[in-house]
Design a protein around this motif. Structure first.
Motif, PDB file in Angstrom:
ATOM      1  N   GLY A 175       7.451  -5.764  -9.678  1.00 61.19           N
ATOM      2  CA  GLY A 175       7.822  -4.359  -9.685  1.00 61.19           C
ATOM      3  C   GLY A 175       7.551  -3.636  -8.378  1.00 61.19           C
ATOM      4  O   GLY A 175       7.780  -2.418  -8.297  1.00 61.19           O
ATOM      5  N   ALA A 176       7.073  -4.355  -7.348  1.00 61.87           N
ATOM      6  CA  ALA A 176       6.793  -3.718  -6.066  1.00 61.87           C
ATOM      7  C   ALA A 176       8.065  -3.122  -5.484  1.00 61.87           C
ATOM      8  O   ALA A 176       9.163  -3.658  -5.619  1.00 61.87           O
ATOM      9  N   GLY A 177       7.911  -1.992  -4.807  1.00 56.35           N
ATOM     10  CA  GLY A 177       9.048  -1.274  -4.260  1.00 56.35           C
ATOM     11  C   GLY A 177       9.509  -1.803  -2.922  1.00 56.35           C
ATOM     12  O   GLY A 177       9.094  -2.880  -2.459  1.00 56.35           O
ATOM     13  N   LYS A 178      10.358  -1.028  -2.282  1.00 53.88           N
ATOM     14  CA  LYS A 178      10.907  -1.414  -0.987  1.00 53.88           C
ATOM     15  C   LYS A 178       9.792  -1.601   0.037  1.00 53.88           C
ATOM     16  O   LYS A 178       8.765  -0.917   0.001  1.00 53.88           O
TER      17      LYS A 178
ATOM     18  N   ARG B 136       1.480  -2.552  -5.620  1.00 52.16           N
ATOM     19  CA  ARG B 136       1.526  -2.725  -7.074  1.00 52.16           C
ATOM     20  C   ARG B 136       2.530  -1.799  -7.754  1.00 52.16           C
ATOM     21  O   ARG B 136       2.846  -1.996  -8.924  1.00 52.16           O
ATOM     22  N   GLY B 137       2.978  -0.771  -7.053  1.00 53.67           N
ATOM     23  CA  GLY B 137       3.925   0.168  -7.638  1.00 53.67           C
ATOM     24  C   GLY B 137       5.266   0.105  -6.942  1.00 53.67           C
ATOM     25  O   GLY B 137       5.466  -0.636  -5.973  1.00 53.67           O
ATOM     26  N   SER B 138       6.190   0.920  -7.418  1.00 51.82           N
ATOM     27  CA  SER B 138       7.538   0.913  -6.851  1.00 51.82           C
ATOM     28  C   SER B 138       7.672   1.827  -5.636  1.00 51.82           C
ATOM     29  O   SER B 138       8.752   1.929  -5.057  1.00 51.82           O
ATOM     30  N   ARG B 139       6.576   2.482  -5.246  1.00 53.76           N
ATOM     31  CA  ARG B 139       6.646   3.347  -4.069  1.00 53.76           C
ATOM     32  C   ARG B 139       6.987   2.516  -2.828  1.00 53.76           C
ATOM     33  O   ARG B 139       6.362   1.485  -2.569  1.00 53.76           O
ATOM     34  N   PRO B 140       7.976   2.950  -2.021  1.00 54.65           N
ATOM     35  CA  PRO B 140       8.284   2.215  -0.789  1.00 54.65           C
ATOM     36  C   PRO B 140       7.104   2.265   0.181  1.00 54.65           C
ATOM     37  O   PRO B 140       6.411   3.286   0.296  1.00 54.65           O
ATOM     38  N   ILE B 141       6.886   1.160   0.886  1.00 53.19           N
ATOM     39  CA  ILE B 141       5.829   1.073   1.889  1.00 53.19           C
ATOM     40  C   ILE B 141       6.448   0.710   3.227  1.00 53.19           C
ATOM     41  O   ILE B 141       7.300  -0.176   3.319  1.00 53.19           O
ATOM     42  N   VAL B 142       5.987   1.394   4.271  1.00 51.75           N
ATOM     43  CA  VAL B 142       6.405   1.138   5.643  1.00 51.75           C
ATOM     44  C   VAL B 142       5.180   0.692   6.432  1.00 51.75           C
ATOM     45  O   VAL B 142       4.170   1.406   6.464  1.00 51.75           O
ATOM     46  N   LEU B 143       5.260  -0.478   7.071  1.00 45.58           N
ATOM     47  CA  LEU B 143       4.186  -0.984   7.930  1.00 45.58           C
ATOM     48  C   LEU B 143       4.733  -1.082   9.348  1.00 45.58           C
ATOM     49  O   LEU B 143       5.746  -1.752   9.580  1.00 45.58           O
ATOM     50  N   LYS B 144       4.058  -0.421  10.295  1.00 47.82           N
ATOM     51  CA  LYS B 144       4.582  -0.339  11.660  1.00 47.82           C
ATOM     52  C   LYS B 144       3.468  -0.581  12.682  1.00 47.82           C
ATOM     53  O   LYS B 144       2.333  -0.150  12.497  1.00 47.82           O
ATOM     54  N   ASP B 145       3.840  -1.269  13.772  1.00 48.05           N
ATOM     55  CA  ASP B 145       2.991  -1.377  14.950  1.00 48.05           C
ATOM     56  C   ASP B 145       1.572  -1.802  14.586  1.00 48.05           C
ATOM     57  O   ASP B 145       0.596  -1.106  14.882  1.00 48.05           O
ATOM     58  N   ALA B 146       1.479  -2.963  13.944  1.00 52.47           N
ATOM     59  CA  ALA B 146       0.170  -3.380  13.451  1.00 52.47           C
ATOM     60  C   ALA B 146       0.143  -4.883  13.192  1.00 52.47           C
ATOM     61  O   ALA B 146       1.183  -5.511  12.982  1.00 52.47           O
ATOM     62  N   HIS B 147      -1.056  -5.432  13.193  1.00 49.42           N
ATOM     63  CA  HIS B 147      -1.266  -6.756  12.604  1.00 49.42           C
ATOM     64  C   HIS B 147      -1.888  -6.521  11.234  1.00 49.42           C
ATOM     65  O   HIS B 147      -2.962  -5.933  11.112  1.00 49.42           O
TER      66      HIS B 147
ATOM     67  N   THR C 247       4.901 -13.006   1.106  1.00 48.42           N
ATOM     68  CA  THR C 247       5.606 -13.318  -0.140  1.00 48.42           C
ATOM     69  C   THR C 247       6.181 -12.031  -0.694  1.00 48.42           C
ATOM     70  O   THR C 247       5.467 -11.024  -0.824  1.00 48.42           O
ATOM     71  N   VAL C 248       7.492 -12.048  -0.990  1.00 48.02           N
ATOM     72  CA  VAL C 248       8.150 -10.874  -1.558  1.00 48.02           C
ATOM     73  C   VAL C 248       8.704 -11.246  -2.927  1.00 48.02           C
ATOM     74  O   VAL C 248       9.132 -12.374  -3.167  1.00 48.02           O
ATOM     75  N   GLN C 249       8.688 -10.266  -3.830  1.00 47.43           N
ATOM     76  CA  GLN C 249       8.917 -10.523  -5.240  1.00 47.43           C
ATOM     77  C   GLN C 249      10.364 -10.268  -5.667  1.00 47.43           C
ATOM     78  O   GLN C 249      11.124  -9.576  -4.989  1.00 47.43           O
ATOM     79  N   LYS C 250      10.695 -10.816  -6.790  1.00 49.87           N
ATOM     80  CA  LYS C 250      12.032 -10.650  -7.362  1.00 49.87           C
ATOM     81  C   LYS C 250      12.336  -9.166  -7.525  1.00 49.87           C
ATOM     82  O   LYS C 250      11.511  -8.395  -8.036  1.00 49.87           O
ATOM     83  N   GLY C 251      13.508  -8.783  -7.056  1.00 50.96           N
ATOM     84  CA  GLY C 251      13.935  -7.405  -7.164  1.00 50.96           C
ATOM     85  C   GLY C 251      13.539  -6.519  -6.006  1.00 50.96           C
ATOM     86  O   GLY C 251      14.058  -5.403  -5.876  1.00 50.96           O
TER      87      GLY C 251
END
Length: 622
Positions: free
Chosen positions: A483-486, A463-474, A498-502
C-alpha cells in the motif's frame, strides 16, 4: 530455450561502425504513443530565504560580496578551513558554505581538499561569484583554468553547488566556470553560468577523471566554447532541465560517457549535442537557432531520442555510426542509433514509454513555518518527535554532524511537508539496528513529503499511501510496505531498493552498489532515468506484473560475476532497458545480460563476460 547474440551483432553494439541497419527512425511504430513534450529547459527562481544559522556564511571569513572587493582570499580561507590534508578522508567531516545575496568578485581558482562540500547560494540571480575581467592565468584558451574546481574522483563524494550564479568577466578566454567532479551523489542545480563576452573554454567541464554518477538539473549556460563538456567512459551523468545558449563549438560535447538528458533547450548556431563514442539518451529536446549547414545533433555512437525537435539546422540528427551516414530531419518522435533487441520476436523502438511525473517540491515563503531540530548534546535525538509534531511545515537540521547510536524511530505527521538536512550527516552507532534516524510515514495524505540533503544516516519506512520524495542524499535504508504510495528519487545513493506491487516510482540519478540484487520490482511501475551500479548481483529483477523502464545506465560490476547470474531478470512483467556495461578484468562482466520468463518459458541474451557490452534498447514482452 536460449537466444544468444551473435559475435557480429555484439561487435556492432560495441563499436557501432560498419554495421548496416543501425539507425532506425520510426514514424509509425510502437504500441505506445509517445509522451508529449513535458519538460523544457531551466526555470530559475528568485531569492531564497533561509533561517539564521542554518549554515556557515562565507562572510564570517571576511568575504564582502559587494562586487568590488576581491573576495578570493576570504572564500578560499573558508574552503580550506580544517582541510589542510589533500589525502585525508573527509567523508564524516562534510563542509557547507552559504553565500548570502551579493556579488563575490574573485581573481583566481577556488578549490578545496576532500569530498563532501556544498556551496549554497540564495538564488542564481542574487548570489553571484564573478571572475574579474582579464584575470591573470585565464587568458589562454588552449590551457583552460577553472573558476571553481572540485577535487578529482573517484572518491569525490557529495560535491554540490546549489542556487548560485557564476559570471565570467570579459577578457578571460581560457576560463572554465566549473571544473566539476562528484561521485555517487552530488549535483549542480538551480545555477546560472554565463560568459560576459561569450568567450571561455567551458561552462561546466566534466572531463577530469572521473565525473559521476551525479546530476545537473535546472541549470543554464550562456556562452563559452562548450556549454557542458564530457570525456571519460566512467561514470554516468544525469541532466534534467538544461538551457544552453550561444556556445561557439557545441552545447553539449560528449566523448565516451554515458549520459541521460531530459528537457534540453538549446539556442545555438553550432550543434546542440555531439556524441563521439558515448551512450546518450535525450528526451524532450527543443533545439533552435541553427544554420542550414550544421545538424543539431551529431553522433557516431549509441543514441536514443524521444520527442526532439529542431529549427534552422540542416537536420535534427546526423548519424555517422555506419559506413553510410544518414540525416534525419524534422521532429523525431523516437529513434534508436543501435540495434534493438528482443526475446519475443517483435521489435518496437520506443521502449516501454511509461508516463513521467515531475519531482514535487515544497518551499515555504515564511520562516515562521520552519522548526529547527537542536540536540541537547551530540547523540541526543530525544526532542526530534516533538519538533515534527510542532505543526510547522518545514523541519530542518542546521548543517552539522549528528549522531544516533541506537536507531531513532520517529513518525512524520501530515503537517510536515519537508525535512531538510542542509548537507548534514547522521553518524551511525553500534546500538539498536545500527543507529541512525528512521522516519516512519504512515499517512495516507496526498501531499508529498520531501526529505532531502542528508549525507547519510537516514532510513525511511513507507507504510502509507502518502507520496515520498527523496533528494540529494544517501539513504541508508528505504522500506516500502504493502500500500506504499508514490516514490520520487532524485540524486540518491542507496544500497538495495525494493518497491511494492501497485507503487509508482520515478528515479533520476540513482546510485546502487549493493553486492546482490540491487533493485527488486515486485509489481510496481518503475521509471529510472540514469542509473549506475557496482559490484556483482542482478541489477533489476521485475516480477508479478511489474513494469520497469530503464533509460540510461552504467553497469560496472568491477569484480567477478558468477556466470549463472543475469544482469536483468523479468518474470511475467513488462520491461525495456538501455544501458552500457564496463568490464576491465576477466570474468568481470555478465555472461547473461537479459533473462526473460513468460508463462514458464525462459529466454536469455548472453555475451562474453570479459568484454564490455552495450544494449541500445531491449524490448521485453508487452
Amino acid at each position: 530455450m536460449r537466444a544468444t547474440i551473435s559475435v557480429i551483432s555484439l561487435l556492432c553494439l560495441l563499436v557501432m561502425v560498419g554495421c548496416s541497419g543501425q539507425t532506425i527512425p520510426v514514424a509509425d511504430g510502437g504500441t505506445a504513443a509517445p509522451q508529449p513534450l513535458s519538460l523544457s529547459g531551466a526555470t530559475l527562481s528568485g531569492t531564497l530565504t533561509f533561517p539564521a544559522g542554518f549554515m556557515t556564511s562565507v562572510k564570517s571569513y571576511g568575504a564582502v560580496g559587494d562586487g568590488v572587493t576581491d573576495d578570493t582570499a576570504a572564500i578560499q580561507s573558508a574552503l580550506s578551513d580544517g582541510r589542510s590534508n589533500a589525502t585525508e578522508d573527509y567523508n564524516g567531516l562534510p563542509k557547507a558554505l552559504y553565500f548570502p545575496p551579493g556579488t563575490y568578485l574573485v581573481s583566481n581558482t577556488l578549490q578545496w581538499n576532500g569530498c563532501c562540500v556544498t556551496l549554497q547560494g540564495s538564488g542564481s540571480s542574487s548570489s553571484i561569484i564573478r571572475l574579474a575581467p582579464s584575470s591573470s592565468g585565464f587568458n589562454n584558451s588552449s590551457a583552460p583554468k577553472p573558476l571553481i574546481q572540485t577535487p578529482k574522483g573517484n572518491q569525490s563524494f557529495r560535491q554540490s553547488i546549489w542556487d548560485l550564479g557564476f559570471s565570467v568577466g570579459s577578457g578571460n578566454p581560457g576560463a572554465t566556470a566549473l571544473s566539476y567532479v562528484s561521485n555517487n551523489v552530488g549535483s549542480i542545480h538551480d545555477v546560472l553560468i554565463k560568459s560576459e563576452d561569450g568567450t571561455g573554454h567551458a561552462g561546466i567541464d566534466l572531463t577530469r577523471q572521473w565525473a559521476g554518477p551525479m546530476m545537473i538539473r535546472n541549470t543554464e549556460v550562456q556562452g563559452f566554447d562548450v556549454g557542458i563538456d564530457l570525456k571519460n567512459a566512467e561514470y554516468s551523468i544525469t541532466m534534467e532541465g538544461i538551457t544552453l545558449q550561444n556556445q561557439n563549438i557545441a552545447g553539449i560535447r560528449n566523448s565516451n560517457q554515458a549520459i541521460s538528458v531530459r528537457g534540453l533547450t538549446s539556442t545555438n548556431k553550432v550543434p546542440a549535442l555531439t556524441n563521439t563514442g558515448g551512450f546518450v539518451i535525450l528526451l524532450d529536446g527543443s533545439l533552435s537557432g541553427g544554420v542550414d549547414t550544421v545538424s543539431a545533433i551529431q553522433t557516431n555512437s549509441n543514441l536514443f531520442l524521444r520527442n526532439v525537435s529542431s529549427s534552422g539546422y540542416e537536420a535534427t540528427l546526423q548519424d555517422s555510426s555506419t559506413s553510410t551516414p544518414t540525416l534525419t530531419k524534422g521532429t523525431i518522435s523516437h529513434l534508436v542509433v543501435g540495434t534493438p533487441s528482443t526475446l519475443t520476436g517483435t521489435i518496437n523502438t520506443i521502449g516501454l514509454n511509461l508516463a513521467v511525473q515531475e519531482t514535487p517540491s515544497f518551499t515555504s515563503s515564511s520562516l515562521t513555518d520552519w522548526a529547527v531540530f537542536t540536540p541537547k548534546w551530540y547523540g541526543d535525538t530525544s526532542g526530534l518527535q516533538a519538533v515534527l509534531n510542532s505543526g510547522k511545515h518545514t523541519v530542518y537540521f542546521p548543517f552539522g554532524q549528528y549522531f544516533s547510536s541506537n536507531e531513532t524511530d520517529v513518525t512524520v505527521p501530515d503537517t510536515v511537508d519537508r525535512i531538510v538536512g542542509f548537507s548534514s550527516v547522521v553518524n551511525l552507532g553500534s546500538g539498536t539496528n545500527g543507529g541512525g534516524i528512521r522516519f516512519v510515514v504512515t499517512s495516507n495524505s496526498s501531499q508529498p513529503l520531501i526529505i532531502e540533503q542528508f549525507g547519510y544516516g537516514i532510513k525511511i519506512d513507507h507504510r502509507g499511501s502518502r507520496p515520498i520524495v527523496l533528494k540529494d542524499a544517501h539513504i541508508n535504508n528505504y522500506a516500502a510496505y504493502a500500500g506504499a504510495g508514490k516514490l520520487f528519487l532524485e540524486d540518491i545513493g542507496i544500497s538495495g531498493l525494493t518497491v511494492q506491487k501497485g507503487q509508482q516510482v520515478w528515479a533520476r540519478q540513482l546510485d546502487n552498489e549493493l553486492n546482490g540484487t540491487k533493485i527488486s520490482n515486485l509489481g510496481a511501475s518503475l521509471w529510472i532515468f540514469g542509473l549506475k551500479t557496482e559490484a556483482a548481483g542482478t541489477v533489476i529483477n521485475t516480477t508479478s506484473g511489474g513494469k520497469t523502464e530503464l533509460l540510461g545506465s552504467l553497469i560496472y560490476p568491477s569484480t567477478s560475476v558468477p556466470t549463472s547470474q543475469a544482469a536483468f531478470i523479468s518474470t511475467d512483467a513488462q520491461v525495456s532497458y538501455m544501458y552500457k556495461e564496463s568490464v576491465y578484468c576477466s570474468g568481470c562482466g555478465y555472461a547473461i545480460q537479459v533473462q526473460e520468463t513468460r508463462s514458464g518459458v525462459t529466454k536469455s541474451i548472453t555475451s562474453p563476460n570479459s568484454n564490455p557490452f552495450r544494449m541500445p534498447l531491449f524490448i521485453g514482452y508487452k
